[in-house]
Scaffold this active site. Structure first.
Site, short mmCIF file in Angstrom:
data_model
loop_
_atom_site.label_atom_id
_atom_site.label_comp_id
_atom_site.label_asym_id
_atom_site.label_seq_id
_atom_site.Cartn_x
_atom_site.Cartn_y
_atom_site.Cartn_z
N GLU A 113 0.40 3.93 1.65
CA GLU A 113 0.60 4.44 3.01
C GLU A 113 1.86 3.86 3.62
O GLU A 113 2.64 4.57 4.26
CB GLU A 113 -0.60 4.10 3.91
CG GLU A 113 -1.90 4.77 3.50
CD GLU A 113 -2.75 3.90 2.58
OE1 GLU A 113 -3.98 4.02 2.67
OE2 GLU A 113 -2.21 3.12 1.78
N CYS A 142 -6.70 0.82 4.36
CA CYS A 142 -7.10 -0.55 4.69
C CYS A 142 -6.76 -0.84 6.17
O CYS A 142 -6.09 -0.05 6.83
CB CYS A 142 -6.40 -1.55 3.76
SG CYS A 142 -4.65 -1.79 4.11
N CYS A 162 0.83 -1.21 0.00
CA CYS A 162 0.00 0.00 0.00
C CYS A 162 0.87 1.26 0.00
O CYS A 162 1.96 1.29 0.57
CB CYS A 162 -0.90 0.03 1.23
SG CYS A 162 -2.14 -1.28 1.25
N CYS A 175 -3.00 -0.86 7.04
CA CYS A 175 -2.43 0.49 7.07
C CYS A 175 -2.89 1.25 8.31
O CYS A 175 -2.13 2.01 8.89
CB CYS A 175 -2.78 1.24 5.79
SG CYS A 175 -1.84 0.64 4.37
#
Length: 100
Positions: A29, A60, A27, A63
């Site tokens: 992030e 998500c 991800c 994260c």
């Protein structure tokens, strides 16, 4: 994509890395936080994620955990009922797991 601002005012941005096997995708992030960590500056003030169309998306679960682990006072920009909202990460991760 993702952008985060640290408490020192530095901004780090990153993109999501997709993979054929979803489990190894990373991800944005996490990548932005890794960039901040490499710079020695992981105290997140504000963080926002967007999809490929530039629309704000909520982080998500993994994260959310990572953001909270590094910066329990971070503010996350999300869409709530059609409006942009700034919420504390703790609101997105109630009953957070803590090591004993």
């Amino acid at each position: 994509g993702d952008a985060l601002r640290t408490r020192s005012g530095k901004v780090f941005s990153a993109v999501h890395l997709e993979a054929y096997i979803g489990r190894i995708a990373v991800c944005a992030e996490a990548i932005a936080l890794g960039m901040a960590a490499a710079a020695g500056d992981t105290e997140i003030d504000t963080i926002v994620a967007v999809n490929k169309d530039g629309k704000i998306v909520s982080p998500c679960g993994m994260c959310r955990e990572m953001i909270s682990d590094y910066s329990p006072n971070a503010v996350v920009i999300i869409m709530r009922e059609g409006h942009v909202s700034a919420v504390p990460i703790s609101e997105l991760l109630p009953e957070k797991y803590h090591r004993s």
